[in-house]
Scaffold this motif. Structure first.
Motif, short mmCIF file in Angstrom:
data_model
loop_
_atom_site.label_atom_id
_atom_site.label_comp_id
_atom_site.label_asym_id
_atom_site.label_seq_id
_atom_site.Cartn_x
_atom_site.Cartn_y
_atom_site.Cartn_z
N ASN A 30 0.80 -1.22 0.00
CA ASN A 30 0.00 0.00 0.00
C ASN A 30 0.84 1.28 0.00
O ASN A 30 0.29 2.38 0.07
N ASN A 31 2.16 1.11 -0.05
CA ASN A 31 3.08 2.25 -0.08
C ASN A 31 2.89 3.18 1.12
O ASN A 31 2.85 4.41 0.98
N PHE A 32 2.78 2.61 2.32
CA PHE A 32 2.68 3.39 3.55
C PHE A 32 4.06 3.59 4.15
O PHE A 32 4.88 2.67 4.15
N SER A 33 4.31 4.77 4.68
CA SER A 33 5.59 5.04 5.34
C SER A 33 5.57 4.57 6.80
O SER A 33 6.61 4.26 7.37
N HIS A 34 4.38 4.54 7.40
CA HIS A 34 4.20 4.14 8.79
C HIS A 34 2.90 3.34 8.91
O HIS A 34 2.11 3.31 7.96
N PHE A 35 2.70 2.76 10.09
CA PHE A 35 1.41 2.12 10.35
C PHE A 35 1.15 2.11 11.85
O PHE A 35 2.09 1.94 12.65
N PRO A 36 -0.13 2.32 12.25
CA PRO A 36 -0.46 2.36 13.68
C PRO A 36 -0.52 0.97 14.31
O PRO A 36 -0.96 0.01 13.67
N ILE A 37 -0.09 0.89 15.55
CA ILE A 37 -0.12 -0.35 16.32
C ILE A 37 -1.14 -0.20 17.44
O ILE A 37 -1.22 0.87 18.07
N VAL A 38 -1.92 -1.26 17.69
CA VAL A 38 -2.92 -1.20 18.75
C VAL A 38 -2.70 -2.32 19.77
O VAL A 38 -2.00 -3.30 19.50
N GLU A 39 -3.28 -2.12 20.91
CA GLU A 39 -3.31 -3.14 21.96
C GLU A 39 -4.69 -3.07 22.58
O GLU A 39 -5.07 -2.03 23.14
N GLU A 51 10.93 2.08 7.56
CA GLU A 51 12.39 2.01 7.57
C GLU A 51 12.91 1.27 8.81
O GLU A 51 13.99 0.67 8.76
N ASP A 52 12.16 1.30 9.90
CA ASP A 52 12.56 0.55 11.10
C ASP A 52 12.28 -0.93 10.94
O ASP A 52 13.01 -1.78 11.47
N LEU A 53 11.21 -1.26 10.22
CA LEU A 53 10.86 -2.67 10.00
C LEU A 53 11.90 -3.36 9.13
O LEU A 53 12.24 -4.53 9.35
N ASN A 59 5.92 15.08 10.50
CA ASN A 59 6.29 13.72 10.87
C ASN A 59 6.82 12.89 9.70
O ASN A 59 7.09 11.70 9.86
N ASN A 60 6.98 13.55 8.55
CA ASN A 60 7.53 12.88 7.37
C ASN A 60 6.82 11.55 7.12
O ASN A 60 7.45 10.50 6.93
N SER A 61 5.51 11.60 7.15
CA SER A 61 4.69 10.40 7.01
C SER A 61 3.63 10.60 5.94
O SER A 61 3.20 11.74 5.69
N ASN A 62 3.19 9.52 5.31
CA ASN A 62 2.09 9.64 4.35
C ASN A 62 0.78 9.06 4.89
O ASN A 62 -0.20 8.93 4.16
N ILE A 63 0.78 8.69 6.19
CA ILE A 63 -0.47 8.32 6.86
C ILE A 63 -0.49 8.95 8.26
O ILE A 63 0.57 9.12 8.88
N ILE A 64 -1.68 9.30 8.70
CA ILE A 64 -1.86 9.82 10.06
C ILE A 64 -3.01 9.03 10.69
O ILE A 64 -4.12 9.03 10.17
N PRO A 65 -2.77 8.34 11.81
CA PRO A 65 -3.86 7.62 12.48
C PRO A 65 -4.82 8.59 13.17
O PRO A 65 -4.40 9.60 13.73
#
Length: 219
Positions: A31-40, A51-53, A90-96
């Motif tokens: 999906n060409n996402f720069s980041h993704f949100p994590i939930v608990e 880039e961290d993954l 935040n140099n991101s292409n998605i915002i949760p």
């Protein structure tokens, strides 16, 4: 300012601390996402960058990467300009988007918000765009506005393009009235005119001809 709630994408997979790097990396690359949100337990606990993954092994669990989580988000009801600023900072292409209890409601994608730029009146209205430059510690928006309005013109937009070597480059757009007078007054207040303008060229030509005539008369 227009609300962008209708752009919220809420059909996204649940990614929690037990999800592997390989699983999430495959999804965000698709999906060409720069980041993704994590939930608990449906509550947002942070974002992880692509880039961290890439630096981790496939079987690593996201819960082991909490030191790499980033904590930017927005409310569901927001405005496109505020959202755009969030993307840039935040140099991101998605915002949760989360609620007051940190429940993840979905994500906003940068590409969906991009279309709002096409409808900004100051960009689509006819007028004159002037790029000026002055020392970063000496420029004044209020002074620029006063110069334009004192020449019976209207300011449509003004913003900083860049900072270079202690100088600030500023883009100014007016309704196109009295350009020559505005340019002359800007120079009078030590603003360098970076952009080229037909009216300014005519004025320079008249000045050159006047100087030539004066030299001729003095012969």
């Amino acid at each position: 300012m227009k609300d962008v709630t209708y752009l919220l994408q809420n059909q996204i997979p649940v990614v929690d601390s037990h999800t592997t790097v390989a699983t999430l990396l495959k999804y965000i690359e698709k999906n060409n996402f720069s980041h993704f949100p994590i939930v608990e337990d449906e509550l947002w606990i942070g974002n992880i960058a692509k880039e961290d993954l890439i630096l981790e092994t496939n079987n690593t669990l996201l819960g082991e990467l909490k030191m790499n989580f980033q904590y930017f988000s927005t409310e569901k009801s927001t405005y496109w300009a505020l959202l755009w600023e969030n993307f840039m900072h935040n140099n991101s292409n998605i915002i949760p988007a989360i609620d007051k209890n940190r429940k993840l409601l979905g994500i906003y994608r940068k590409e969906d918000v991009l279309g709002f730029w096409d409808n900004i009146p100051s960009f689509i209205e006819k007028g004159t765009t002037i790029v000026i430059q002055k020392s970063s510690i000496e420029y004044s928006f209020s002074q620029i506005c006063q110069i334009i309005e004192s020449n019976n013109a209207k300011l449509l937009s003004i913003f900083i393009i860049s900072f270079e070597n202690n100088f600030c480059n500023i883009l100014v757009k007016t309704n196109g009235l009295n350009n020559t007078e505005i340019i002359q007054d800007l120079r009078r207040f030590d603003y360098e005119i970076i952009s080229k303008h037909l009216e300014d060229s005519f004025q320079n030509k008249i000045s050159d001809n006047s100087e030539y005539l004066q030299k001729y008369l003095n012969i």
